[in-house]
Structure formats: structure tokens, C-alpha cells
Design an enzyme around this catalytic site. Structure first.
Site, PDB file in Angstrom:
ATOM      1  CG  ASP A 117       6.522  26.747 -27.938  1.00 37.47           C
ATOM      2  OD1 ASP A 117       6.801  26.580 -26.684  1.00 37.47           O
ATOM      3  OD2 ASP A 117       7.270  26.524 -28.861  1.00 37.47           O
ATOM      4  CG  ASN A 141      12.141  24.028 -18.966  1.00 33.05           C
ATOM      5  OD1 ASN A 141      11.678  23.021 -18.450  1.00 33.05           O
ATOM      6  ND2 ASN A 141      11.585  24.104 -20.341  1.00 33.05           N
ATOM      7  CB  VAL A 192      12.083  32.378 -23.472  1.00 29.53           C
ATOM      8  CG1 VAL A 192      11.305  34.032 -23.436  1.00 29.53           C
ATOM      9  CG2 VAL A 192      12.139  32.017 -24.936  1.00 29.53           C
ATOM     10  CG  HIS A 197       7.850  30.250 -20.392  1.00 30.65           C
ATOM     11  ND1 HIS A 197       8.847  30.929 -20.312  1.00 30.65           N
ATOM     12  CD2 HIS A 197       8.022  28.995 -20.736  1.00 30.65           C
ATOM     13  CE1 HIS A 197      10.135  30.116 -20.756  1.00 30.65           C
ATOM     14  NE2 HIS A 197       9.427  29.059 -20.930  1.00 30.65           N
ATOM     15  CG  HIS A 232       6.657  24.862 -21.452  1.00 32.46           C
ATOM     16  ND1 HIS A 232       7.021  25.156 -22.903  1.00 32.46           N
ATOM     17  CD2 HIS A 232       7.634  25.397 -20.889  1.00 32.46           C
ATOM     18  CE1 HIS A 232       8.178  25.414 -22.899  1.00 32.46           C
ATOM     19  NE2 HIS A 232       8.860  25.827 -21.699  1.00 32.46           N
TER      20      HIS A 232
HETATM   21  P1  5GP Z   1      11.924  27.400 -22.060  1.00 32.90           P
HETATM   22  O1  5GP Z   1      13.041  26.426 -22.759  1.00 32.90           O
HETATM   23  O2  5GP Z   1      12.617  28.836 -22.048  1.00 32.90           O
HETATM   24  O3  5GP Z   1      11.203  26.938 -21.188  1.00 32.90           O
HETATM   25  O4  5GP Z   1      10.864  27.585 -23.586  1.00 32.90           O
HETATM   26  C1  5GP Z   1      10.593  28.617 -24.320  1.00 32.90           C
HETATM   27  C2  5GP Z   1       9.708  28.223 -25.374  1.00 32.90           C
HETATM   28  O5  5GP Z   1       9.410  29.398 -25.796  1.00 32.90           O
HETATM   29  C3  5GP Z   1      10.172  27.121 -26.568  1.00 32.90           C
HETATM   30  O6  5GP Z   1       9.337  26.075 -26.285  1.00 32.90           O
HETATM   31  C4  5GP Z   1      10.260  27.911 -27.573  1.00 32.90           C
HETATM   32  O7  5GP Z   1       9.521  26.899 -28.966  1.00 32.90           O
HETATM   33  C5  5GP Z   1       9.173  28.874 -27.448  1.00 32.90           C
HETATM   34  N1  5GP Z   1       9.405  30.095 -28.227  1.00 32.90           N
HETATM   35  C6  5GP Z   1      10.444  30.841 -28.358  1.00 32.90           C
HETATM   36  N2  5GP Z   1      10.468  31.662 -29.351  1.00 32.90           N
HETATM   37  C7  5GP Z   1       9.000  31.970 -29.374  1.00 32.90           C
HETATM   38  C8  5GP Z   1       8.407  32.918 -30.286  1.00 32.90           C
HETATM   39  O8  5GP Z   1       8.966  33.951 -30.560  1.00 32.90           O
HETATM   40  N3  5GP Z   1       7.060  32.800 -30.346  1.00 32.90           N
HETATM   41  C9  5GP Z   1       6.401  31.722 -29.670  1.00 32.90           C
HETATM   42  N4  5GP Z   1       5.178  31.399 -29.973  1.00 32.90           N
HETATM   43  N5  5GP Z   1       7.134  30.712 -29.000  1.00 32.90           N
HETATM   44  C10 5GP Z   1       8.425  30.815 -28.871  1.00 32.90           C
END
Ligand code: 5GP
Ligand code: ZN
Length: 120
Positions: free
Chosen positions: A31, A88, A97, A101, A103
Site C-alpha cells: 500500500d 472495505n 478504490v 482488494h 488489506h
Molecule cells: P480502500 O479504502 O479502497 O479499501 O483502500 C484503498 C487503498 O489503496 C488505500 O489504503 C490506499 O492507500 C491504497 N492506494 C490508493 N492508490 C494507490 C496506488 O496508486 N498505489 C498503491 N500501492 N496503493 C494505493
């Protein structure tokens, strides 16, 4: 592949990420804004927007995503100390995003508050 999806772009090597695992169905990478010393994202190659989009035929894939997460937890030495898997889902679930996915979080003592409804 969805052109405006950052995770599709990472999977297709059009955007940079520190990839730690890949196979024909799954990619895992660090991340970019880690919330813990180890913070990995485990994603299916196929663009599935969110948890509620999973179908019965995806059961095997979901099992494999968890299996890869557990293998990575072992590789990153989290299996003895413990770790957390989080998905999430949707706006109020905190999803940012919209490419499914998991975490994988670990490497420090994580707050137990999530289980008591007080957030992370
Ligand atoms: P969500 O809130 O959708 O469950 O988590 C999305 C995660 O994707 C976040 O923890 C954020 O830091 C990570 N993230 C967003 N954009 C990028 C990116 O361009 N590259 C990487 N490696 N992680 C990302
Ligand atoms: Zn995508």
C-alpha cells in the site's frame, strides 16, 4: 481491465507499485500509504468493483485471495505475532478504490476497537 482503475493499471504494469506476489489470478503489492509496518493489498486480476459484486462462481477466487494473504503473512513473519485482513465495501464501508482488494495489516499491535464498533 478498466482504463481509469488504478489497481488495473498496477496489475498491467502501467503504474508503479512494489509488487510482492503475482500469479495468473492474483496480484499483491505494498500500500502506498501504509497504515501499519506491513500493509499489503491482495487483488484479483479481474476487475471486480466491490464485495457485493462477487458471484457464487467466485467462491474459489475468494478462498485463493485469503490463501495468498495467509502465505504473505508467513513470508512477512506475521504468522506468529498476528495480523488483520480487511475488506472495505462501498461508501460507508470506507472503500476508496473500486477494485476489490484485501488489506493485510501487521507488524504492530493493532487496535482491537474495530470489534467494538469504535472504528479502527
Ligand atoms: P480502500 O479504502 O479502497 O479499501 O483502500 C484503498 C487503498 O489503496 C488505500 O489504503 C490506499 O492507500 C491504497 N492506494 C490508493 N492508490 C494507490 C496506488 O496508486 N498505489 C498503491 N500501492 N496503493 C494505493
Ligand atoms: Zn480495476
Amino acid at each position: 481491465m478498466t482504463a481509469d482503475c488504478i489497481f488495473c493499471r498496477i496489475i498491467n504494469k502501467e503504474s508503479d507499485a512494489e509488487i510482492v506476489y503475482e500469479d495468473e489470478d492474483i496480484v499483491a503489492f505494498k500500500d502506498v500509504y501504509p497504515a501499519a509496518p506491513v500493509h499489503l493489498l491482495i487483488v484479483p486480476r479481474r476487475h471486480i468493483p466491490t464485495l457485493v459484486d462477487l458471484k457464487e462462481e467466485d467462491t474459489l477466487l475468494v478462498g485463493r485471495l485469503v490463501g495468498v494473504a495467509n502465505d504473505l503473512a508467513r513470508s512477512f513473519d506475521l504468522d506468529k505475532s498476528g495480523y488483520r485482513l480487511v475488506i472495505n465495501c462501498g461508501r460507508e464501508g470506507g472503500q476508496v478504490v473500486y477494485h476489490l482488494h484485501l488489506h493485510l495489516l501487521g507488524g504492530k499491535a493493532l487496535s482491537p476497537a474495530i470489534a467494538r464498533g469504535r472504528g479502527v
